[in-house]
Write an enzyme that holds these catalytic residues in place. Structure first.
Site, PDB file in Angstrom:
ATOM      1  CG  ASP A 172      61.209  52.479  67.019  1.00 22.84           C
ATOM      2  OD1 ASP A 172      60.827  51.556  66.272  1.00 22.84           O
ATOM      3  OD2 ASP A 172      61.782  52.278  68.105  1.00 22.84           O
ATOM      4  CG  PHE A 173      61.553  50.328  61.510  1.00 20.06           C
ATOM      5  CD1 PHE A 173      61.573  49.301  62.426  1.00 20.06           C
ATOM      6  CD2 PHE A 173      62.680  50.535  60.712  1.00 20.06           C
ATOM      7  CE1 PHE A 173      62.698  48.487  62.583  1.00 20.06           C
ATOM      8  CE2 PHE A 173      63.819  49.726  60.857  1.00 20.06           C
ATOM      9  CZ  PHE A 173      63.829  48.704  61.807  1.00 20.06           C
TER      10      PHE A 173
ATOM     11  CG  HIS B  92      69.902  40.584  59.277  1.00 24.76           C
ATOM     12  ND1 HIS B  92      71.135  40.406  58.701  1.00 24.76           N
ATOM     13  CD2 HIS B  92      69.868  41.886  59.684  1.00 24.76           C
ATOM     14  CE1 HIS B  92      71.822  41.532  58.770  1.00 24.76           C
ATOM     15  NE2 HIS B  92      71.078  42.441  59.357  1.00 24.76           N
TER      16      HIS B  92
END
Ligand SMILES: C[S@@+](CC[C@H](N)C(=O)[O-])C[C@H]1O[C@@H](n2cnc3c(N)ncnc32)[C@H](O)[C@@H]1O
Length: 347
Positions: A235-236, A254
């Site tokens: 998970d970044f 976005h």
């Protein structure tokens, strides 16, 4: 006009643009159906066909076909000589299945995921809530990862874009100065594959959620690039982002609200090696907020996600500077996107 109206005082403004806008989604739907029905594939070999022959080739009923086909001519997707049809150059280039420039996957993805959702725009504007299709009908946008077949179709649709993005990015940066790059949220690794094919000295890593790994392994294995593009699952926002000379963020910012974007770019700054580069692309909004296509794209993100939206180019550059990057040059990308390139000073 009613009989009581005086033609002299009737408004002189042409209502044509209003009427055309009112029915604009009919044109989009004609294109979606033509792709789904295989019209362009049926004409791919260049042999023109009349309506009856096309009905046979596409398994469609004859009643509506002539209007449908002539509408496609008017929309620039087919050409007609007497009563026989052939693909226009645009359709032959981008809508023939199995060609390297095929964009039909993106059209189908749009048909599948956007059409129903946009039908609920009014509700969304009233409630402020994102709208998803009925999960029982298989169209729940946020849930597609639970259905591997749907996820694969989604990623294949994105690849129609990433093939072209990758080819553009391969030319836009002096990759000779760099030896590694990381595609953050790189999905099944298609962009990374295009870049390592174009610049064989590059070592690539695709970072995405662990659940994407099987799709990556299948896709990159199929391309024969397993030894050149690695997968890092995580998970970044929570897991360490592997260091690289260049980090790419395509269609990532976005999806989140401003606070998360700034947080993520801060983490990316730590991951980019000194002297390295970050590339961000999205359908960013022009700074005057005047381009309707970009605004529609932003509205779309608000429709399908609780926090997402497109954002202004100036905002992107400001977040990059705040994270520690310099420059922040913005360039148009493929006519639909904006690419912002920024650098991390050498140590
Ligand atoms: C809209 S897709 C963009 C894919 C690709 N970059 C492109 O432009 O075609 C977003 C990608 O980010 C991944 N993603 C979303 N949230 C993530 C997270 N917290 N950590 C890692 N990957 C994430 C998704 O799995 C998905 O592959």
């Amino acid at each position: 006009m009613t009989t009581t109206e005086d033609p002299q005082t009737a408004p002189a403004v042409d209502p044509g643009p209003l009427i055309r806008l009112t029915i604009a989604d009919c044109a989009a739907k004609v294109l979606h159906s033509a792709v789904t029905l295989g019209v362009f594939g049926a004409l791919a070999d260049g042999r023109p066909a009349d309506s009856a022959e096309l009905a046979r080739r596409t398994g469609t009923h004859h009643r509506m076909l002539p209007d449908f086909l002539d509408a496609l001519v008017g929309l620039g997707m087919l050409e007609r000589t007497e009563d026989r049809y052939r693909n226009s150059l645009l359709a032959q280039t981008y809508l023939v299945p199995d060609s390297s420039s095929y964009l039909g996957g993106f059209v189908e993805l749009t048909n599948e995921t956007l059409y129903g959702t946009w039908g609920r725009l009014t509700e969304a504007l009233r409630s402020g809530e994102p709208q998803h299709l009925d999960p029982d009908k298989g169209g729940f946008v946020g849930d597609r990862h639970k259905d591997p077949a749907k996820m694969k179709r989604f990623l294949a649709g994105l690849d129609a874009y990433s093939d072209r993005m990758g080819a553009e990015l391969a030319r836009r940066l002096d990759w000779g100065r760099h030896s590694s790059f990381l595609d953050l949220g790189g999905a099944r690794g298609n962009l990374a594959a295009v870049l390592v094919e174009a610049h064989p000295h590059l070592k690539a890593t695709c970072f995405d959620l662990e659940r994407t790994r099987p799709l990556f392994t299948e896709h990159i294995g199929g391309l024969g690039l397993a030894d050149r593009v690695a997968f890092a699952g995580g998970d970044f926002f929570d897991d360490p982002i592997p260091p690289a000379d260049v980090v790419v963020l395509g269609h990532i910012l976005h999806g989140f609200h401003t606070g998360r974007r700034r947080e993520l770019l801060g983490r990316v700054f730590e991951a980019v090696r000194p002297g390295g580069t970050v590339l961000v692309y999205d359908r960013m909004i022009d700074d005057d907020r005047s381009d309707p296509e970009r605004l529609l794209s932003s509205l779309h993100m608000r429709l399908v996600s609780p926090d997402g939206s497109e954002y202004r180019v100036a905002d992107c550059r400001a977040w990059l500077r705040e994270a520690g990057f310099t420059d922040g040059t913005a360039q148009p990308l493929l006519g639909t996107h904006t690419l912002v390139t920024a650098h991390k000073e050498a140590a």
